[in-house]
Design a protein around this motif. Structure first.
Motif, PDB file in Angstrom:
ATOM      1  N   GLN A 162      19.423  33.148  62.542  1.00  0.00           N
ATOM      2  CA  GLN A 162      18.264  32.550  61.886  1.00  0.00           C
ATOM      3  C   GLN A 162      17.003  32.650  62.738  1.00  0.00           C
ATOM      4  O   GLN A 162      15.908  32.334  62.255  1.00  0.00           O
ATOM      5  CB  GLN A 162      18.543  31.081  61.540  1.00  0.00           C
ATOM      6  CG  GLN A 162      19.600  30.875  60.469  1.00  0.00           C
ATOM      7  CD  GLN A 162      19.118  31.228  59.065  1.00  0.00           C
ATOM      8  OE1 GLN A 162      18.166  31.995  58.897  1.00  0.00           O
ATOM      9  NE2 GLN A 162      19.760  30.681  58.051  1.00  0.00           N
ATOM     10  N   ARG A 163      17.118  33.106  63.972  1.00  0.00           N
ATOM     11  CA  ARG A 163      15.932  33.305  64.809  1.00  0.00           C
ATOM     12  C   ARG A 163      15.166  34.561  64.404  1.00  0.00           C
ATOM     13  O   ARG A 163      14.020  34.756  64.827  1.00  0.00           O
ATOM     14  CB  ARG A 163      16.341  33.398  66.278  1.00  0.00           C
ATOM     15  CG  ARG A 163      16.991  32.119  66.811  1.00  0.00           C
ATOM     16  CD  ARG A 163      17.371  32.258  68.274  1.00  0.00           C
ATOM     17  NE  ARG A 163      18.073  31.065  68.765  1.00  0.00           N
ATOM     18  CZ  ARG A 163      18.475  30.898  70.009  1.00  0.00           C
ATOM     19  NH1 ARG A 163      18.245  31.861  70.911  1.00  0.00           N
ATOM     20  NH2 ARG A 163      19.105  29.793  70.373  1.00  0.00           N
ATOM     21  N   LEU A 164      15.801  35.419  63.620  1.00  0.00           N
ATOM     22  CA  LEU A 164      15.143  36.626  63.112  1.00  0.00           C
ATOM     23  C   LEU A 164      14.312  36.276  61.886  1.00  0.00           C
ATOM     24  O   LEU A 164      14.606  35.312  61.180  1.00  0.00           O
ATOM     25  CB  LEU A 164      16.186  37.688  62.758  1.00  0.00           C
ATOM     26  CG  LEU A 164      17.135  38.110  63.887  1.00  0.00           C
ATOM     27  CD1 LEU A 164      18.206  39.046  63.339  1.00  0.00           C
ATOM     28  CD2 LEU A 164      16.363  38.777  65.016  1.00  0.00           C
ATOM     29  N   SER A 165      13.281  37.064  61.630  1.00  0.00           N
ATOM     30  CA  SER A 165      12.412  36.836  60.465  1.00  0.00           C
ATOM     31  C   SER A 165      12.625  37.923  59.427  1.00  0.00           C
ATOM     32  O   SER A 165      12.868  39.088  59.768  1.00  0.00           O
ATOM     33  CB  SER A 165      10.940  36.819  60.884  1.00  0.00           C
ATOM     34  OG  SER A 165      10.678  35.726  61.742  1.00  0.00           O
ATOM     35  N   CYS A 166      12.519  37.527  58.158  1.00  0.00           N
ATOM     36  CA  CYS A 166      12.674  38.494  57.073  1.00  0.00           C
ATOM     37  C   CYS A 166      11.902  37.990  55.858  1.00  0.00           C
ATOM     38  O   CYS A 166      12.425  37.246  55.029  1.00  0.00           O
ATOM     39  CB  CYS A 166      14.147  38.694  56.739  1.00  0.00           C
ATOM     40  SG  CYS A 166      14.455  40.000  55.535  1.00  0.00           S
ATOM     41  N   ASP A 167      10.637  38.389  55.750  1.00  0.00           N
ATOM     42  CA  ASP A 167       9.777  37.929  54.668  1.00  0.00           C
ATOM     43  C   ASP A 167      10.048  38.709  53.379  1.00  0.00           C
ATOM     44  O   ASP A 167      10.602  39.806  53.399  1.00  0.00           O
ATOM     45  CB  ASP A 167       8.308  38.121  55.056  1.00  0.00           C
ATOM     46  CG  ASP A 167       7.921  37.303  56.273  1.00  0.00           C
ATOM     47  OD1 ASP A 167       8.505  36.224  56.464  1.00  0.00           O
ATOM     48  OD2 ASP A 167       7.042  37.760  57.033  1.00  0.00           O
ATOM     49  N   THR A 168       9.609  38.153  52.256  1.00  0.00           N
ATOM     50  CA  THR A 168       9.726  38.884  50.994  1.00  0.00           C
ATOM     51  C   THR A 168       8.906  40.178  51.068  1.00  0.00           C
ATOM     52  O   THR A 168       7.827  40.209  51.663  1.00  0.00           O
ATOM     53  CB  THR A 168       9.223  38.040  49.811  1.00  0.00           C
ATOM     54  OG1 THR A 168       7.881  37.593  50.072  1.00  0.00           O
ATOM     55  CG2 THR A 168      10.127  36.847  49.554  1.00  0.00           C
ATOM     56  N   GLY A 169       9.449  41.237  50.486  1.00  0.00           N
ATOM     57  CA  GLY A 169       8.744  42.520  50.467  1.00  0.00           C
ATOM     58  C   GLY A 169       8.639  43.189  51.815  1.00  0.00           C
ATOM     59  O   GLY A 169       7.809  44.080  52.002  1.00  0.00           O
ATOM     60  N   SER A 170       9.489  42.790  52.763  1.00  0.00           N
ATOM     61  CA  SER A 170       9.423  43.358  54.113  1.00  0.00           C
ATOM     62  C   SER A 170      10.479  44.437  54.315  1.00  0.00           C
ATOM     63  O   SER A 170      11.456  44.536  53.564  1.00  0.00           O
ATOM     64  CB  SER A 170       9.601  42.271  55.166  1.00  0.00           C
ATOM     65  OG  SER A 170      10.926  41.768  55.149  1.00  0.00           O
ATOM     66  N   LEU A 171      10.278  45.241  55.364  1.00  0.00           N
ATOM     67  CA  LEU A 171      11.198  46.318  55.720  1.00  0.00           C
ATOM     68  C   LEU A 171      11.613  46.177  57.176  1.00  0.00           C
ATOM     69  O   LEU A 171      10.775  45.958  58.051  1.00  0.00           O
ATOM     70  CB  LEU A 171      10.517  47.672  55.484  1.00  0.00           C
ATOM     71  CG  LEU A 171      11.293  48.956  55.786  1.00  0.00           C
ATOM     72  CD1 LEU A 171      10.811  50.090  54.880  1.00  0.00           C
ATOM     73  CD2 LEU A 171      11.134  49.374  57.249  1.00  0.00           C
ATOM     74  N   THR A 172      12.910  46.288  57.408  1.00  0.00           N
ATOM     75  CA  THR A 172      13.476  46.308  58.754  1.00  0.00           C
ATOM     76  C   THR A 172      14.224  47.617  58.918  1.00  0.00           C
ATOM     77  O   THR A 172      15.074  47.949  58.085  1.00  0.00           O
ATOM     78  CB  THR A 172      14.422  45.111  58.964  1.00  0.00           C
ATOM     79  OG1 THR A 172      13.643  43.900  58.978  1.00  0.00           O
ATOM     80  CG2 THR A 172      15.184  45.228  60.265  1.00  0.00           C
ATOM     81  N   ALA A 173      13.878  48.388  59.942  1.00  0.00           N
ATOM     82  CA  ALA A 173      14.465  49.723  60.127  1.00  0.00           C
ATOM     83  C   ALA A 173      15.474  49.711  61.260  1.00  0.00           C
ATOM     84  O   ALA A 173      15.183  49.254  62.364  1.00  0.00           O
ATOM     85  CB  ALA A 173      13.370  50.749  60.407  1.00  0.00           C
ATOM     86  N   LEU A 174      16.667  50.228  60.966  1.00  0.00           N
ATOM     87  CA  LEU A 174      17.740  50.355  61.946  1.00  0.00           C
ATOM     88  C   LEU A 174      18.176  51.809  62.021  1.00  0.00           C
ATOM     89  O   LEU A 174      18.463  52.425  60.993  1.00  0.00           O
ATOM     90  CB  LEU A 174      18.956  49.525  61.533  1.00  0.00           C
ATOM     91  CG  LEU A 174      19.070  48.059  61.925  1.00  0.00           C
ATOM     92  CD1 LEU A 174      20.336  47.484  61.301  1.00  0.00           C
ATOM     93  CD2 LEU A 174      19.106  47.873  63.433  1.00  0.00           C
TER      94      LEU A 174
END
Length: 205
Positions: free
Chosen positions: A170-182
Motif C-alpha cells: 500500500q506504500r505504492l501509488s496507483c492513480d486512475t488512468g495511470s501507467l506503471t511500466a515493468l
C-alpha cells in the motif's frame, strides 16, 4: 521478456459514494474517466503494442477500448485480472469498515487478512502474478503489451515482481488512468516507471 504496461482504469462515480465496488457489475467510467481513457489511447497510439489485455469489469474494458482501437487490436479479457473478491464487504461504506477491529489489519498487515467470504491478499497476489506470468510467456522479449486492470492488483503485481514484502504494497501509488511500466526478464524485473500520466515520453515510438 516483454515490457508490461500496467494501466489502472479511469475514474468512476461509484468511488465517490464512499463504498467499495469490488466486483460489482455496472460500474462505468464517468466523464473524467472517459477523458483519461482517450488520453491513454492517444498517448499509446504510436507505441508498437503487441496486445491489450483487460479485466472483464466494465471500468477496465472501457479504459482498454481506446487503447486497443488506436492500434486496431482486439481486447483480450483475462478473468484473473479482476479486482479483489471482497466478499461481504462489497458495496459497504469505507467509513463504517474503518471503525471495525480488522481495519488495522487491512492497513498494516494485509498479508494476514482475508475478506469475509472473499479472498486473502496473498491469494489475490498469486492470482494476479499467475495471470501476468501467462501473458509474459505468450510474448517475445522485445514486445510491449498493455494490461488494464485495478489499483490493488497492480500494486500487488509490482510488489511481487520486485520482491517487496506484501505488507508494504500500500506504500505504492496507483492513480486512475495511470501507467506503471515493468520490464520483466528471466533474471528479474525492472520498474521502469510508476504511476505515470500521459504523455509517455519514455516509450519508444
Amino acid at each position: 521478456m516483454p515490457t508490461l504496461l500496467l494501466i489502472r482504469h479511469g475514474e468512476n462515480d461509484y468511488v465517490k459514494t464512499g463504498k467499495l465496488a469490488g466486483r460489482l457489475p455496472g460500474v462505468h467510467l464517468n466523464q473524467r474517466g472517459q477523458d483519461q481513457a482517450r488520453a491513454l489511447g492517444e498517448a499509446l497510439k504510436d507505441v508498437s503494442l503487441k496486445a491489450v489485455y483487460s479485466s472483464p469489469l466494465e471500468r477496465a474494458m472501457e479504459t482498454a477500448n481506446p487503447i486497443a482501437s488506436a492500434r486496431k487490436l482486439q481486447i483480450i479479457q483475462e478473468s484473473d485480472l479482476m479486482d479483489a473478491d471482497i466478499g461481504k464487504w462489497q458495496g459497504k461504506s469505507w467509513k463504517v469498515l474503518s471503525l471495525t477491529k480488522v481495519w488495522k489489519i487491512v492497513q498494516h498487515s494485509p498479508s494476514r487478512f482475508r475478506f469475509p467470504e472473499g479472498e486473502s491478499f496473498p491469494e489475490m497476489q498469486t492470482r494476479i502474478a499467475s495471470a501476468l506470468e501467462r501473458i509474459i510467456k505468450k510474448h517475445k522479449p522485445q514486445d510491449i503489451v498493455a494490461v488494464v486492470f485495478h489499483a490493488d492488483p497492480i500494486k500487488l503485481a509490482v510488489s511481487h515482481f520486485l520482491g517487496l514484502p506484501l505488507d508494504n504494497f500500500q506504500r505504492l501509488s496507483c492513480d486512475t488512468g495511470s501507467l506503471t511500466a515493468l520490464h520483466v526478464s528471466e533474471s528479474g524485473a525492472n520498474l521502469v516507471k510508476l504511476n505515470q500520466r500521459p504523455p509517455f515520453e519514455f516509450l519508444k515510438k
